[in-house]
Structures are given as structure tokens and as C-alpha cells.
Design a protein around this motif. Structure first.
Motif, short mmCIF file in Angstrom:
data_model
loop_
_atom_site.label_atom_id
_atom_site.label_comp_id
_atom_site.label_asym_id
_atom_site.label_seq_id
_atom_site.Cartn_x
_atom_site.Cartn_y
_atom_site.Cartn_z
N PRO A 131 0.84 -1.19 0.00
CA PRO A 131 0.00 0.00 0.00
C PRO A 131 0.88 1.24 0.00
CG PRO A 131 -0.61 -1.52 1.78
CD PRO A 131 0.71 -1.97 1.25
N GLU A 132 0.38 2.33 -0.59
CA GLU A 132 1.14 3.57 -0.61
C GLU A 132 1.48 3.98 0.82
OE1 GLU A 132 -0.83 6.99 -2.28
OE2 GLU A 132 1.14 7.72 -2.92
N GLY A 133 2.72 4.35 1.04
CA GLY A 133 3.13 4.85 2.34
C GLY A 133 3.32 3.76 3.39
N ASP A 134 3.42 2.52 2.95
CA ASP A 134 3.54 1.39 3.89
C ASP A 134 4.53 0.42 3.26
OD1 ASP A 134 3.24 -0.95 5.34
OD2 ASP A 134 1.05 -0.97 5.25
N ASP A 135 5.65 0.16 3.94
CA ASP A 135 6.69 -0.67 3.34
C ASP A 135 6.37 -2.15 3.36
OD1 ASP A 135 8.22 1.41 2.60
OD2 ASP A 135 9.63 1.28 4.28
#
Lengths: 151, 151, 151, 151
Positions: A131-135
Motif C-alpha cells: 500500500p502507498e506509504g507502507d513498506d
């Protein structure tokens, strides 16, 4: 694959431009418009593709469906292959393996693909989806494309 | 899996009916409507699903896209699992492996799924996909579902 | 693949004989002797291979190890490919996917391989592994071989 | 998996020591001695394993066989799982997918495994295999282990 695995600073340029890629996807890949995939970056054997969060493609609970992630990964490897060999509309997937790792957050998903093999007949890509912003990866994919003989 | 592998004449009944399945797919599986999947048959650990030929999901040359086949296979295994354990909306795919074998004819595609393992925690399904009226598989899939603990 | 999928009564003959196969395995496949694989049958695109039960390759509890099953499946597809194209010692595995389904009984294991695709460049085989005298699969494998250009 | 994916400097310690690991492999994994695998490093959800170059496990042309690489990867993920959950001898592989990328050089092979998921019931590992002193992967593997319920 020395090139595709080179550090970012030394990366070779992609052999396809955004316009050619858009033309290919309009013509070859109906699901690109269906899902609204956005190409964020193309390199030589590398690609970053975004799947916008969209109520039409979620499961209850608000998470993006597995088939949307499979389509995303397949397309990301295709773009990475195009980045390494230029526009060739006959490259076809021969194998795709996906492991779904965790329920993604309710956000855009980002697929990062890189080729781990680029042969004359076969290319193999490795994709992480997060997910965007989540590694933390929510899915991991490997996919093989067959490359048509060049005339 | 003795049951699911029993000859057709001795097959146990599915533990889910068409109405419950439709309710699940309306609620859980947006891509079922997107692709227009039709459930032709549900048995205990078995399912036959049709993907109608549709201009919206084809590649140039008239063949159905890889992502449509992946979604079809994933759904077919889900229905086979529901047929064996009843309606459980938390079963999730953990792994899917697809081999694309040949370009399908321009027809409806039929997916035949059967479970080759049905454990308490994991179910594994085997799927062959072929064009209607053509015995040659165009794709072969294995997929694993994680089954939530029953309370 | 019409031929390889033909009913047993109509099967085309294998394009390799047992002697040529033994010569290939002595030369190319050290693990064939290591595990003691026995070729029970070769057909056109089909093979049945036995892994004798052997205390050297078991896990505690008496079950045959996963790596022994992977080697068995890989070899079974290789033999099926040889049965369809004749002795070609450069065919190499490009992808193998295995699902371990249940703990096998303490017996010889039998692998039944058949090609589900036989192209000019790639062959794909499907393998079921089960203990002798027990129809329940303990493992299922798909494997892809790359076939060298014929001169 | 936040921990297993932490940068090296911040890595949590492995939950198994070398002695316990040796005891497990002597008891559980006959192929570890067969192939001579050497554990170079264990971390929390990470492992590096060496397959010594050995004339007994090569194919003609001098390259290490595919089955030896599959066994190596399977073991590397097992050790990474043990590193994250401590000695548990009932963890079993449920799925393994390998892509063979290129013919390896005639040297020891090094497998680097890291967990990309560590759940209560399933762990998924990603493995790259490369010849010693050569960064180019010769094979890439993902493998899933089922973790027994802890009492």
C-alpha cells in the motif's frame, strides 16, 4: 541482467517511452483502463505501477481484491519487459505465481517490478506490492514472459 | 478428500446452494459481476464456472486476457471450497500459480476446479481452463485458500 | 498436445527407449542414482517414475522428504518430455511449483507425469505423486522445461 | 514482519542457536548431510546457507543440479523460520515455487532467505541463490511453511 540490477545511479534508460506504452496498453491490455493502472516509472527492466483505490475493485472490509493485484503484477512485469526490450506487443505471460501476504490497507497499491532474468526467449520478473506509504508487502509475485523471436 | 475425489455418481452434495453463493459473490467478489462469471455447477469440493466471451476483456487478436483467466480460476477454487465447507466469507487465497498454455479460441472459457486437499486450515484446488467445446486446456492453475478457524 | 492427451489405447509411442533414457540419466542426472528412481513407464508426453522407500531419504516419523519429492517430480517431467521429443540433453527446467498436500504413507512413492503443453520452445508437465497402493495425492507439481532450438 | 524486515543494524536475534539447529537437522533433515549444507548465518527470520560445490551433485557441464538447489532453498527457509519462532520440528513446507534463471558458475552456491510473512499459521520466505562471489541470481524461490499451533 547486469544492467537491470545496476544501482539506481547507473541505471540504463528504458527502451520504451510513456507514449508508446500508452499506445500498447490502449490496444493490448483492456484491464489497464478497467483498473485505472498508472505507470509511475519505467526503467531498463524496472517499472513502478499504481493501482488507485477504487470502490469498484474492493472486497468487503474495504481491501482491494486478489484478482486486481494479480492483474497489477502481470502488467508491472510487462512494462518492465518493455523497458528492457522496447515495444513488442507479442510478449505473453507463461507463468505467474503470487503469494498473498496480508490484508492491504485501504489505499492505492504500488507494484514495484524488476527483471531478475532477461534472456533472448524468457524474461522473469519479481514484483512486490505494498500500500502507498507502507513498506510492508501485501503480495509478492514472480512472473515469466515469453519473448517472441526478433526478426 | 476421499469424498471430493469420489466418482461423479457417488459425489456428495455441495454444502452451499446457488442462492447463498450469489449472495456471497454480490457482497464479497466485485470481479464476479465485472467479468460476468456464471456458476454452471457446484459439488462437494468441485465447481464449474463460465467466463462469457466479451469484447471488454479481450486482448487484440480476440483472445481473453490473462488477468481475466486468473480471476476466473481464483473464483472457481473459492466456489469449490464453499461447496465443501459451506458459506464462509473469510476464506482467502494465500497462493495462486498459473501456467498459460496456449492462446484460447474466441469463445466462452470454462474453468473446472476440484480440491486436491481439504484440510482444517488449508484447501488446495486444481483448475483447468479451456474454451467451450475444446478439450485442450489454455491455462492450468493451482490455488491455496486459508480457511478461518470455525467457532 | 492432442496426442499426449489421447486415451491410453490410442497413445503414440515414446520417442525415447529405456536404454537411451538410462544413458541420459547416468550422464546428466546424478540424483537419479542418489534417490534410486525407477522408470516404470514412458509414453509420448507421459511417464511414471517410482521412488523406492529408503531410510536414507526419510524425515522423522518415517515420511519421505520434500526435496526427494521435488527431485522425483522434476525427473518425471523430464522423462515425459524425452518421451515426446526424443533424447535431448539440453532441456532444462525453468519453473517448478509444488504443493505438498499430506504426509505420505511409509511406502514407495509413484509420480505420474503428463505434458499439458508441448510447444517448440516450452513444455509444461503436470505431476501427481502418491504412495503406492493409495490414490490420494501427497503432492502435486507443475514444471516447465525449456526446449533447445533443434538444428 | 516489521522485525524481520528491520535494517541489519537493528536486527533481532535469532530464536534458535547453531547447536539446536544442528540437532534438528540431524534428526529431521536427511538431505542436509546428503548435500553438505552449511549454515553461514541465522537471524530473526533470515538465514544464509551454503551448498558446497561437490562432484556428486552436478550435472554434465559442471553445474549444480536443480534438485540440489530446490533442497537448498527449502532448507534455507526452514532455518529462517526457526530463527523467528525457535526450534519447532513440525513446521512443514506447503508450497515451493522456483524459477531457474541461469546456469550457475562451478562454485559453492549461497542461498539468502528472508521471511516476507510471519503469521501464526503460515510463514512465507523469499530466497535468492547465487554462486559465491557472483551477485547474479541463478535461481529464485518462494516457499510457504505451515506452523503448527503452539500449545
Amino acid at each position: 541482467m547486469t544492467d537491470a540490477q545496476a544501482p539506481a545511479g547507473a541505471a540504463k534508460d528504458a527502451l520504451i517511452g510513456m507514449e508508446d506504452l500508452d499506445a500498447l496498453s490502449d490496444r493490448d491490455a483492456p484491464f489497464v483502463q478497467l483498473f485505472g493502472f498508472k505507470t509511475e516509472r519505467i526503467g531498463f527492466g524496472e517499472a513502478t505501477i499504481r493501482l488507485p483505490y477504487n470502490k469498484d475493485h474492493i472486497r468487503p472490509g474495504g481491501t482491494i481484491s486478489g484478482p486486481a493485484m494479480m492483474a497489477l503484477a502481470d502488467w508491472a512485469v510487462y512494462v518492465a519487459v518493455m523497458g528492457a526490450i522496447g515495444p513488442v506487443d507479442l510478449a505473453v505471460t507463461t507463468n505467474l505465481n503470487i503469494n498473498f501476504l496480508r490484508k492491504p490497507a485501504e489505499r492505492d497499491l504500488i507494484a514495484e517490478a524488476r527483471l531478475i532474468k532477461l534472456g533472448r526467449r524468457l524474461a522473469v520478473g519479481d514484483v512486490s506490492i505494498h500500500p502507498e506509504g507502507d513498506d510492508e508487502m501485501c503480495a509478492h509475485v514472480t512472473a515469466t514472459y515469453s519473448i517472441p523471436p526478433q526478426t
